[in-house]
Design a protein around this motif. Structure first.
Motif, PDB file in Angstrom:
ATOM      1  N   VAL A 113       0.859  -1.183   0.000  1.00  0.00           N
ATOM      2  CA  VAL A 113       0.000   0.000   0.000  1.00  0.00           C
ATOM      3  C   VAL A 113       0.895   1.233   0.000  1.00  0.00           C
ATOM      4  N   PRO A 114       0.722   2.148  -0.961  1.00  0.00           N
ATOM      5  CA  PRO A 114       1.574   3.336  -0.977  1.00  0.00           C
ATOM      6  C   PRO A 114       1.300   4.229   0.230  1.00  0.00           C
ATOM      7  N   ARG A 115       2.306   4.921   0.661  1.00  0.00           N
ATOM      8  CA  ARG A 115       2.167   5.852   1.787  1.00  0.00           C
ATOM      9  C   ARG A 115       2.219   7.275   1.253  1.00  0.00           C
ATOM     10  N   LEU A 116       1.370   8.107   1.809  1.00  0.00           N
ATOM     11  CA  LEU A 116       1.345   9.510   1.431  1.00  0.00           C
ATOM     12  C   LEU A 116       2.459  10.261   2.164  1.00  0.00           C
ATOM     13  N   PRO A 117       3.069  11.234   1.521  1.00  0.00           N
ATOM     14  CA  PRO A 117       4.115  11.982   2.197  1.00  0.00           C
ATOM     15  C   PRO A 117       3.545  12.882   3.293  1.00  0.00           C
ATOM     16  N   ALA A 118       4.362  13.201   4.267  1.00  0.00           N
ATOM     17  CA  ALA A 118       3.926  14.097   5.345  1.00  0.00           C
ATOM     18  C   ALA A 118       3.479  15.418   4.740  1.00  0.00           C
ATOM     19  N   GLY A 119       2.392  15.955   5.248  1.00  0.00           N
ATOM     20  CA  GLY A 119       1.886  17.243   4.802  1.00  0.00           C
ATOM     21  C   GLY A 119       1.050  17.193   3.552  1.00  0.00           C
ATOM     22  N   TRP A 120       0.714  16.007   3.068  1.00  0.00           N
ATOM     23  CA  TRP A 120      -0.063  15.876   1.837  1.00  0.00           C
ATOM     24  C   TRP A 120      -1.423  16.550   1.944  1.00  0.00           C
ATOM     25  N   ASP A 121      -1.946  16.644   3.163  1.00  0.00           N
ATOM     26  CA  ASP A 121      -3.282  17.204   3.346  1.00  0.00           C
ATOM     27  C   ASP A 121      -3.271  18.689   3.690  1.00  0.00           C
ATOM     28  N   SER A 122      -2.123  19.324   3.641  1.00  0.00           N
ATOM     29  CA  SER A 122      -2.009  20.763   3.939  1.00  0.00           C
ATOM     30  C   SER A 122      -1.933  21.566   2.645  1.00  0.00           C
ATOM     31  N   VAL A 123      -2.619  22.681   2.635  1.00  0.00           N
ATOM     32  CA  VAL A 123      -2.585  23.579   1.490  1.00  0.00           C
ATOM     33  C   VAL A 123      -1.550  24.664   1.785  1.00  0.00           C
ATOM     34  N   PRO A 124      -0.544  24.796   0.921  1.00  0.00           N
ATOM     35  CA  PRO A 124       0.448  25.840   1.187  1.00  0.00           C
ATOM     36  C   PRO A 124      -0.171  27.236   1.070  1.00  0.00           C
ATOM     37  N   CYS A 125       0.315  28.131   1.867  1.00  0.00           N
ATOM     38  CA  CYS A 125      -0.222  29.503   1.854  1.00  0.00           C
ATOM     39  C   CYS A 125       0.496  30.347   0.830  1.00  0.00           C
TER      40      CYS A 125
END
Length: 50
Positions: A38-50
């Motif tokens: 199962v692939p793992r998502l990178p840290a911060g994948w769910d954050s929208v950059p400002c």
């Protein structure tokens, strides 16, 4: 190129109007090999950059 794209759209519309599918229905039943990791998502994948 625009004419070719319109022609393809018309072709697909004609198929759909006739009750046919333009895609391969085999994809609806496709499942990945259970042995694949199962692939793992990178840290911060769910954050929208400002």
């Amino acid at each position: 190129m625009a004419a070719a794209i319109r022609a393809e759209g018309d072709r697909i519309a004609d198929l759909l109007d006739a009750g046919q599918r333009w895609w391969d229905t085999g994809w609806a039943d496709w499942r990945p090999d259970p042995s694949w990791p199962v692939p793992r998502l990178p840290a911060g994948w769910d954050s929208v950059p400002c």
